[in-house]
Design a protein around this motif. Structure first.
Motif, PDB file in Angstrom:
ATOM      1  N   LYS A 111       0.687  -1.193  -0.206  1.00 52.84           N
ATOM      2  CA  LYS A 111       0.041  -0.043  -0.109  1.00 52.84           C
ATOM      3  C   LYS A 111       0.797   1.235   0.011  1.00 52.84           C
ATOM      4  O   LYS A 111       0.454   2.196  -0.684  1.00 52.84           O
ATOM      5  CB  LYS A 111      -0.747  -0.202   1.055  1.00 52.84           C
ATOM      6  CG  LYS A 111      -1.904   1.183   1.065  1.00 52.84           C
ATOM      7  CD  LYS A 111      -2.782   1.197   2.534  1.00 52.84           C
ATOM      8  CE  LYS A 111      -3.725   2.171   2.569  1.00 52.84           C
ATOM      9  NZ  LYS A 111      -4.694   2.143   3.653  1.00 52.84           N
ATOM     10  N   LYS A 112       1.811   1.203   0.850  1.00 49.86           N
ATOM     11  CA  LYS A 112       2.748   2.429   0.877  1.00 49.86           C
ATOM     12  C   LYS A 112       3.564   2.774  -0.089  1.00 49.86           C
ATOM     13  O   LYS A 112       3.860   3.923  -0.535  1.00 49.86           O
ATOM     14  CB  LYS A 112       3.579   2.411   2.084  1.00 49.86           C
ATOM     15  CG  LYS A 112       2.979   2.550   3.326  1.00 49.86           C
ATOM     16  CD  LYS A 112       3.854   2.580   4.705  1.00 49.86           C
ATOM     17  CE  LYS A 112       3.252   3.105   5.915  1.00 49.86           C
ATOM     18  NZ  LYS A 112       3.924   3.176   7.033  1.00 49.86           N
ATOM     19  N   ASP A 114       2.470   1.750  -3.493  1.00 48.98           N
ATOM     20  CA  ASP A 114       1.699   2.352  -4.478  1.00 48.98           C
ATOM     21  C   ASP A 114       1.592   3.721  -4.275  1.00 48.98           C
ATOM     22  O   ASP A 114       1.550   4.687  -5.076  1.00 48.98           O
ATOM     23  CB  ASP A 114       0.364   1.421  -4.446  1.00 48.98           C
ATOM     24  CG  ASP A 114       0.570   0.415  -4.951  1.00 48.98           C
ATOM     25  OD1 ASP A 114       1.359  -0.123  -5.484  1.00 48.98           O
ATOM     26  OD2 ASP A 114      -0.393  -0.554  -4.586  1.00 48.98           O
ATOM     27  N   TRP A 115       1.389   4.272  -2.917  1.00 43.70           N
ATOM     28  CA  TRP A 115       1.144   5.622  -2.432  1.00 43.70           C
ATOM     29  C   TRP A 115       2.173   6.557  -3.075  1.00 43.70           C
ATOM     30  O   TRP A 115       2.029   7.650  -3.542  1.00 43.70           O
ATOM     31  CB  TRP A 115       0.885   5.774  -1.037  1.00 43.70           C
ATOM     32  CG  TRP A 115       0.553   7.093  -0.545  1.00 43.70           C
ATOM     33  CD1 TRP A 115      -0.459   7.860  -0.523  1.00 43.70           C
ATOM     34  CD2 TRP A 115       1.557   8.090  -0.129  1.00 43.70           C
ATOM     35  NE1 TRP A 115      -0.474   9.016   0.135  1.00 43.70           N
ATOM     36  CE2 TRP A 115       0.901   9.091   0.158  1.00 43.70           C
ATOM     37  CE3 TRP A 115       3.125   7.848   0.213  1.00 43.70           C
ATOM     38  CZ2 TRP A 115       1.523  10.345   0.615  1.00 43.70           C
ATOM     39  CZ3 TRP A 115       3.829   9.025   0.645  1.00 43.70           C
ATOM     40  CH2 TRP A 115       3.001  10.385   0.863  1.00 43.70           C
ATOM     41  N   ALA A 116       3.606   6.007  -2.809  1.00 41.85           N
ATOM     42  CA  ALA A 116       4.586   6.828  -2.839  1.00 41.85           C
ATOM     43  C   ALA A 116       4.809   6.887  -4.426  1.00 41.85           C
ATOM     44  O   ALA A 116       5.083   7.842  -5.001  1.00 41.85           O
ATOM     45  CB  ALA A 116       5.913   6.057  -2.232  1.00 41.85           C
ATOM     46  N   THR A 118       2.681   7.047  -6.750  1.00 42.89           N
ATOM     47  CA  THR A 118       1.506   7.804  -7.322  1.00 42.89           C
ATOM     48  C   THR A 118       2.011   9.267  -6.954  1.00 42.89           C
ATOM     49  O   THR A 118       1.845  10.110  -7.886  1.00 42.89           O
ATOM     50  CB  THR A 118       0.102   7.646  -6.492  1.00 42.89           C
ATOM     51  OG1 THR A 118      -0.227   6.046  -7.048  1.00 42.89           O
ATOM     52  CG2 THR A 118      -0.846   8.574  -7.054  1.00 42.89           C
ATOM     53  N   LYS A 119       2.483   9.714  -5.573  1.00 41.87           N
ATOM     54  CA  LYS A 119       2.866  10.767  -5.184  1.00 41.87           C
ATOM     55  C   LYS A 119       4.110  11.452  -6.274  1.00 41.87           C
ATOM     56  O   LYS A 119       4.326  12.536  -6.720  1.00 41.87           O
ATOM     57  CB  LYS A 119       3.313  10.911  -3.735  1.00 41.87           C
ATOM     58  CG  LYS A 119       2.208  10.780  -3.154  1.00 41.87           C
ATOM     59  CD  LYS A 119       1.151  12.178  -2.921  1.00 41.87           C
ATOM     60  CE  LYS A 119       0.033  12.025  -2.140  1.00 41.87           C
ATOM     61  NZ  LYS A 119      -0.547  13.313  -2.084  1.00 41.87           N
TER      62      LYS A 119
END
Length: 315
Positions: A111-112, A114-116, A118-119
């Motif tokens: 999850k982290k 994917d978040w990073a 995307t950012k």
């Protein structure tokens, strides 16, 4: 309450449309401070106003933006490295024994990551989209005010911290990004009639409760609705602002949008407040308030623009 809004982010639009001067020193200070405090939130579209700087101050702002993006990119890359290592370790552990702890570590790491990623993509993206002009509580936005008889554009935080109040007000009263009309002479008595501003908005967003059918019955869910005026138009939203200062010299300009009872079409979908767009003919009177004649100010809020607010589920 107006928890999010699509705004004019480019200060030059205010300059052209309303003959305002830019408080360039406050813009310089804001972008400089963000490099030491990434809790300061600025819409991406507001940054784009300075991609082709004109003059020394705008060049300094662009330099601060470039430095901030490098800082954020480095942090994201470091976090990616950390989370990928976590993921590898968790997967190695799972090959020998499936445990709840390793499975949870694997889930969180994925999850982290994917978040990073995307950012990182968002940070490096050049093309602007509508979301880049959206503000949320705590974000900074250009606000039109009058100072010393002149119209001025100044960046302010969308959550008002009244002058003289402790900084803890931000958490004690988290809803101070909106000012209820029925409390203007109460909580907002030191701003109403004294420090008025305008924010240009072309859409706003609200949390609304919806009932959905599930396998076990009905369930209440919170959804976000986007409201846009029809006919399409830019709305001059009535605001109050304050200049807060601390003993150590710290300074904060912040504002709140005034809200009132909703029109029928907003009430019908389950929301109980609405921002107040004033008419262009009332700009000068609103921005130059007389605290001895509040009736005139209330009459401006009564004589508001009245578009039809079309709604849809926000993307």
């Amino acid at each position: 309450m107006c928890y999010s809004a699509q705004i004019w982010s480019d200060y030059r639009k205010y300059v052209r449309a309303y003959g305002a001067d830019i408080d360039i020193k406050e813009f310089v200070n804001l972008f400089w401070l963000r490099n030491a405090n990434d809790r300061i939130k600025i819409p991406k579209a507001m940054e784009e106003s300075f991609t082709a700087p004109q003059g020394e101050d705008e060049t300094r702002i662009k330099g601060s933006i470039d430095e901030y993006r490098v800082q954020q990119s480095d942090k994201l890359v470091q976090d990616l490295f950390k989370q990928r290592k976590r993921l590898v370790d968790a997967e190695r552990s799972l090959t020998t024994k499936a445990t709840k702890a390793a499975t949870e570590t694997q889930r969180i790491a994925i999850k982290k990551i994917d978040w990073a990623l995307t950012k990182l993509v968002d940070l490096r993206r050049k093309e602007l989209s509508d979301v880049d002009s959206r503000i949320y509580p705590g974000y900074f936005a250009p606000v039109l005010i009058v100072e010393n008889g002149k119209r001025v554009i100044r960046p302010m935080r969308y959550q008002c911290r009244p002058a003289g109040k402790p900084a803890i007000y931000d958490t004690k009263y988290p809803g101070t990004y909106n000012a209820r009309r029925d409390n203007l002479e109460g909580f907002w008595k030191n701003q109403f009639g004294y420090t008025h501003g305008l924010m240009v908005v072309n859409a706003f967003y609200e949390h609304v409760s919806r009932t959905a059918k599930t396998e076990t019955g009905e369930e209440t869910q919170s959804v976000i609705l986007e409201f846009k005026p029809r006919p399409v138009q830019d709305m001059l939203v009535a605001c109050l602002w304050s200049h807060w200062t601390a003993d150590n010299g710290e300074s904060l300009y912040s504002f709140a949008a005034i809200t009132d009872e909703p029109p029928e079409e907003i009430a019908a979908v389950g929301h109980d407040r609405c921002i107040i767009p004033i008419k262009p003919k009332n700009i000068d009177t609103w921005l130059n308030p007389d605290p001895r004649n509040l009736a005139v100010l209330y009459s401006i809020l009564d004589d508001k623009e009245r578009p039809y607010y079309e709604h849809r589920l926000a993307a």
